[in-house]
Design a protein around this motif. Structure first.
Motif, PDB file in Angstrom:
ATOM      1  N   LEU A  40       0.838  -1.194   0.000  1.00  0.00           N
ATOM      2  CA  LEU A  40       0.000   0.000   0.000  1.00  0.00           C
ATOM      3  C   LEU A  40       0.873   1.244   0.000  1.00  0.00           C
ATOM      4  N   SER A  47      -6.470   3.448   6.084  1.00  0.00           N
ATOM      5  CA  SER A  47      -7.833   3.343   5.543  1.00  0.00           C
ATOM      6  C   SER A  47      -7.903   2.279   4.458  1.00  0.00           C
ATOM      7  N   GLN A  48      -6.881   2.250   3.588  1.00  0.00           N
ATOM      8  CA  GLN A  48      -6.838   1.229   2.539  1.00  0.00           C
ATOM      9  C   GLN A  48      -6.796  -0.172   3.160  1.00  0.00           C
ATOM     10  N   GLU A  51     -10.102  -1.266   4.717  1.00  0.00           N
ATOM     11  CA  GLU A  51     -11.078  -1.664   3.696  1.00  0.00           C
ATOM     12  C   GLU A  51     -10.817  -3.095   3.229  1.00  0.00           C
TER      13      GLU A  51
END
Length: 195
Positions: A40, A47-48, A51
């Motif tokens: 990432l 946040s990624q 999710e």
């Protein structure tokens, strides 16, 4: 930046490996073993990661915690994932491999370490470098070990677990003691192999 997973035949935990000439472990093999890795980037990696974790069914976030090569903290809080991780790192200093009793997703916030994972189908070991931005899925029942190259090395980690698994049920079992453990046997059964 891609994440390279590669086979190695050096002693478990050895850190001085020629990374550029070792054979890669294909991503489909990693997936078959229950491991997944994502790299990432950007300002919102947490946040990624959240999710991806939620989509995979891991909805309980842990507090951020640090795993340190120099950690000497004794674990006394059986409910704390952090205390268990710290104790595991202390035990891993002996180069032993351990088995997680629950699956989880973890995001490396900062630091660097080597993660060794067993491939019981090929009877080999696979290594990946954990650095900031790496998100990983760790399967229940797999043999694994974290090793630090630097004596002051550390990892800052944010994890997600399954809501149905209380933190007290998350632990690491020493590899030599878990050959008949139900978690280990279920993992090997799922791979279609028995040892």
């Amino acid at each position: 930046m891609s994440i390279r997973t590669y086979y190695h035949d050096s002693p478990p935990g050895a850190i001085s490996l020629p990374h550029d000439i070792l054979p890669p472990a294909p991503s489909d093999r990693m997936a078959a073993l229950g491991w997944q890795f994502w790299m990432l980037s950007g300002d919102n990696i947490e946040s990624q990661a959240a999710e991806i974790a939620i989509q995979a069914g891991y909805t309980r976030p842990t507090d951020k915690f640090t795993m340190s090569a120099a950690d000497t903290i004794e674990s006394t809080d059986s409910e704390s994932i952090e205390s268990k991780a710290r104790m595991a790192v202390k035990l891993w200093a002996s180069k032993d491999h351990y088995t997680p009793t629950a699956s989880c997703v973890g995001l490396i916030i900062a630091g660097k370490a080597h993660l060794d994972m067993e491939d019981p189908i090929e009877n080999k070991w696979i290594r990946v470098i954990l650095t900031s931005g790496v998100l990983f899925h760790m399967p229940q029942g797999a043999h694994m070990r974290v090793a630090f190259e630097d004596p002051d090395g550390y990892l800052d980690v944010l994890g997600w677990t399954n809501e149905n698994v209380p933190p007290s049920d998350i632990d690491w079992i020493k590899a030599e003691d878990n050959h008949d453990h139900p978690v280990r046997l279920n993992y090997l059964d799922g791979l279609g192999t028995h040892r």
